[in-house]
Design a protein around this motif. Structure first.
Motif, PDB file in Angstrom:
ATOM      1  N   PRO A  40     110.761  44.418  46.867  1.00 47.34           N
ATOM      2  CA  PRO A  40     109.482  43.883  46.386  1.00 47.34           C
ATOM      3  C   PRO A  40     109.657  43.380  44.953  1.00 47.34           C
ATOM      4  N   TYR A  41     108.769  42.519  44.529  1.00 50.37           N
ATOM      5  CA  TYR A  41     108.880  42.019  43.165  1.00 50.37           C
ATOM      6  C   TYR A  41     107.522  42.068  42.469  1.00 50.37           C
ATOM      7  N   LEU A  42     107.603  42.145  41.147  1.00 51.46           N
ATOM      8  CA  LEU A  42     106.407  42.173  40.311  1.00 51.46           C
ATOM      9  C   LEU A  42     105.994  40.724  40.053  1.00 51.46           C
ATOM     10  N   ILE A  43     104.796  40.350  40.490  1.00 47.08           N
ATOM     11  CA  ILE A  43     104.299  38.986  40.321  1.00 47.08           C
ATOM     12  C   ILE A  43     104.015  38.701  38.848  1.00 47.08           C
ATOM     13  N   GLN A  44     103.394  39.676  38.205  1.00 45.63           N
ATOM     14  CA  GLN A  44     103.047  39.567  36.788  1.00 45.63           C
ATOM     15  C   GLN A  44     102.893  40.976  36.236  1.00 45.63           C
ATOM     16  N   PRO A  45     103.060  41.147  34.929  1.00 48.34           N
ATOM     17  CA  PRO A  45     102.894  42.489  34.356  1.00 48.34           C
ATOM     18  C   PRO A  45     101.468  43.001  34.552  1.00 48.34           C
ATOM     19  N   SER A 101     106.706  48.797  38.004  1.00 51.29           N
ATOM     20  CA  SER A 101     105.979  47.906  37.100  1.00 51.29           C
ATOM     21  C   SER A 101     106.433  48.153  35.663  1.00 51.29           C
ATOM     22  N   ASN A 102     105.879  47.352  34.804  1.00 46.07           N
ATOM     23  CA  ASN A 102     105.995  47.587  33.370  1.00 46.07           C
ATOM     24  C   ASN A 102     105.237  48.875  33.028  1.00 46.07           C
ATOM     25  N   PRO A 103     105.534  49.493  31.887  1.00 41.60           N
ATOM     26  CA  PRO A 103     104.708  50.633  31.468  1.00 41.60           C
ATOM     27  C   PRO A 103     103.269  50.161  31.218  1.00 41.60           C
ATOM     28  N   VAL A 104     102.310  50.906  31.728  1.00 39.42           N
ATOM     29  CA  VAL A 104     100.894  50.567  31.574  1.00 39.42           C
ATOM     30  C   VAL A 104     100.258  51.636  30.681  1.00 39.42           C
ATOM     31  N   TYR A 105      99.770  51.221  29.525  1.00 31.66           N
ATOM     32  CA  TYR A 105      99.109  52.109  28.585  1.00 31.66           C
ATOM     33  C   TYR A 105      97.642  52.227  28.955  1.00 31.66           C
ATOM     34  N   ILE A 106      97.168  53.456  29.076  1.00 35.51           N
ATOM     35  CA  ILE A 106      95.758  53.691  29.381  1.00 35.51           C
ATOM     36  C   ILE A 106      95.133  54.350  28.156  1.00 35.51           C
TER      37      ILE A 106
END
Length: 134
Positions: free
Chosen positions: A41-46, A123-128
């Protein structure tokens, strides 16, 4: 060579030829397979960082189908569990919701993943960011 030996030799040769011809006639029935490699699978966008309000759930913040794709296989999504914020993914729609712990204010980092049965893509790291206001 005696007469009986020649007879058995000839019979053996005929049998071997018959077996060969029988197998050769079925050669067109043998299926051939192309080994097409599976692509991950691939990441379409961050995935963008998220800011949510303290003590209030953020429902349907984003959909993982908007960020991951696989051209060949269905995807199974997952995420890394973090402290102080419960992440819930709808297994059918792939919408992500966030439930911050009561009284928690701060930042946590998570990642989401897509698995196609053979490969996992992160995915990229997602900051919450949990804040008192947006």
């Amino acid at each position: 060579m005696e007469k009986g030996g020649v007879y058995w030799l000839a019979l053996s040769a005929i049998l071997i030829i018959a077996i060969f011809l029988a197998n050769a006639s079925h050669a067109e029935e043998v299926p051939t397979y192309l080994n097409i490699p599976n692509h991950p699978p691939y990441l379409i966008q961050p995935i963008p960082n998220q800011t949510i309000i303290a003590d209030i759930p953020t429902l349907n913040a984003f959909n993982l189908d908007d960020y991951f794709a696989d051209d060949e296989d269905p995807i199974i999504f997952n995420f890394s569990v973090i402290q102080n914020i419960t992440i819930v993914m709808n297994e059918t729609t792939h919408w992500i919701s966030f439930y911050p712990d009561v009284g928690f204010i701060g930042v946590r980092i998570t990642n989401f993943s897509a698995f196609d049965g053979a490969y996992t893509t992160w995915s990229n790291p997602v900051y919450i960011n949990v804040s008192t206001d947006i």
